[in-house]
Design an enzyme around this catalytic site. Structure first.
Site, PDB file in Angstrom:
ATOM      1  NE  ARG A  82      16.292 -23.556 -45.411  1.00  0.00           N
ATOM      2  CZ  ARG A  82      16.908 -22.450 -45.196  1.00  0.00           C
ATOM      3  NH1 ARG A  82      17.327 -22.139 -44.140  1.00  0.00           N
ATOM      4  NH2 ARG A  82      17.413 -21.710 -46.056  1.00  0.00           N
ATOM      5  CB  SER A 135      15.090 -25.669 -52.207  1.00  0.00           C
ATOM      6  OG  SER A 135      15.450 -24.527 -52.629  1.00  0.00           O
ATOM      7  CD  GLU A 148      14.039 -27.115 -47.553  1.00  0.00           C
ATOM      8  OE1 GLU A 148      13.470 -26.049 -47.003  1.00  0.00           O
ATOM      9  OE2 GLU A 148      15.054 -26.787 -47.939  1.00  0.00           O
TER      10      GLU A 148
END
Length: 371
Positions: free
Chosen positions: A180, A259, A363
């Site tokens: 990520r 998420s 995130e």
């Protein structure tokens, strides 16, 4: 808008390149995000060509105007006060497929592009179906799900370099991809992604080897097997929909950023300490999830941590709550504010830290706010 600051207004003179772009003032940004949260931008420009994107960025940089880039809005948490500057919505179009080589404009809708590659019988991104947002965001986050990451198929990224004032082509090896993360995320104020190139696989209509156990189980096959790419895509879409991870205006579980927290990656020593905390809290027979993450590190599950810390599906009493379908998604149940969402996020972070000694990291990108 910050205290004591005058609202920024567009100059009277306009560049020829921006003459025909859509421009709004005091423009709502919430409708441009999947959270449907956030205040207005002083100015909103919608660019439909690479040239318009570059010129808008150059104009903002030259005038010292704060700049916010918006693609699909699926990874943004914008503060209730909005954004004091120019928001640039990248709405460029372009899908070019030459054999197994794919080039996408940054503004292309990602999940639509995935569908088109599967329809063409190509493999490599079929398990990334249903992920909301635009193609230009995929290399920034190194988007991944169900055993695939875009870093495995991206060959190069075409971007505007705000430092050198030129368009550059950055090969995969120089993108610094990791979980990520990427060069583009690390230097978020430097690069503006314009186009992304991929190399896919012609496996006769079959998928890439399945890596994710949940996907393999749903398909009744073993990890490493191939299935028809269209079937893999359909299965992933069903799995995601069951978790509220496919956009649906009628489903408040999808009024989210997917998420909200990344899965923690721990050293072996940190994982051992975590294991001990789990034994103390949940009993010696409970084994926390752990997956090799390279370099002697271990990845554990943020969703598991949240659930075991007491934040179960549907947790919350206000307008921002944990999804009823997935503990990793924080959602707007309708009428929420960004501060409602952040209060919930902070509660979850503090609860997981107190329970297991691990600090979760958000995130989505935050604009004008922070956890």
């Amino acid at each position: 808008m910050g205290k004591g600051r005058s609202p920024w207004r567009a100059p009277l003179t306009r560049s020829r390149t921006l003459e025909h772009v859509q421009e709004l003032h005091d423009a709502p940004l919430a409708p441009l995000t999947t959270f449907r949260l956030g205040g207005p931008a002083t100015r909103l420009i919608t660019a439909t060509t690479d040239a318009e994107v570059v010129e808008a960025v150059r104009e903002a940089d030259a005038s010292g105007t704060p700049l916010l880039l918006i693609g699909g809005g699926s990874n943004l948490v914008i503060g209730d006060k909005g954004f004091d500057g120019t928001a640039l919505r990248i709405a460029t179009e372009g899908f070019e497929l030459d054999g197994t080589t794919l080039e996408l404009a940054a503004g292309e809708v990602w999940t639509d592009a995935v569908e088109r590659t599967v329809d063409a019988g190509l493999a490599g991104i079929e398990c990334l179906a249903g992920i909301p947002g635009s193609a230009g965001a995929t290399p920034v986050q190194n988007v991944g799900a169900y055993g695939q990451e875009v870093s495995s198929t991206i060959t190069e990224v075409i971007a505007y370099d705000r430092r050198t004032h030129e368009t550059v082509v950055i090969p995969n090896a120089e993108c610094d991809f990791s979980y990520r993360h990427s060069r583009f995320k690390a230097e978020a104020d430097r690069y503006v992604v314009l186009r992304v190139r991929f190399e896919l696989e012609d496996a006769g209509g079959m998928s890439a080897p399945l890596k994710y156990p949940e996907t393999a189980r749903a398909l009744g096959v073993e990890a490493g097997d191939r299935v028809p790419a269209a079937l893999a895509r359909e299965t992933v879409l069903k799995l995601r929909a069951g978790k509220g991870m496919v956009l649906d205006p009628e489903d408040h579980d999808s009024w989210s950023a997917g998420s909200f927290f990344t899965n923690p990656i721990l050293t072996e020593e940190q994982f051992a300490a975590f294991h001990a905390r789990v034994a103390d809290r949940l009993g010696p027979d409970v084994t926390p999830p752990g997956f090799p993450a390279g370099d002697g590190r271990v990845k554990t599950s943020a969703a598991w941590l949240i659930d075991k810390a007491g934040f179960t599906k549907g947790y919350g009493e206000g307008r921002a709550r944990i999804s009823t379908k997935h503990t990793l998604a924080l959602t707007n149940r309708g009428g929420a504010t960004t501060e409602d969402l952040l209060a919930l996020a902070r509660e979850v972070v503090a609860g997981v830290r107190d329970a297991f000694g691990i600090t979760l990291v958000n995130e989505p990108v935050t604009v004008g706010v922070s956890l």
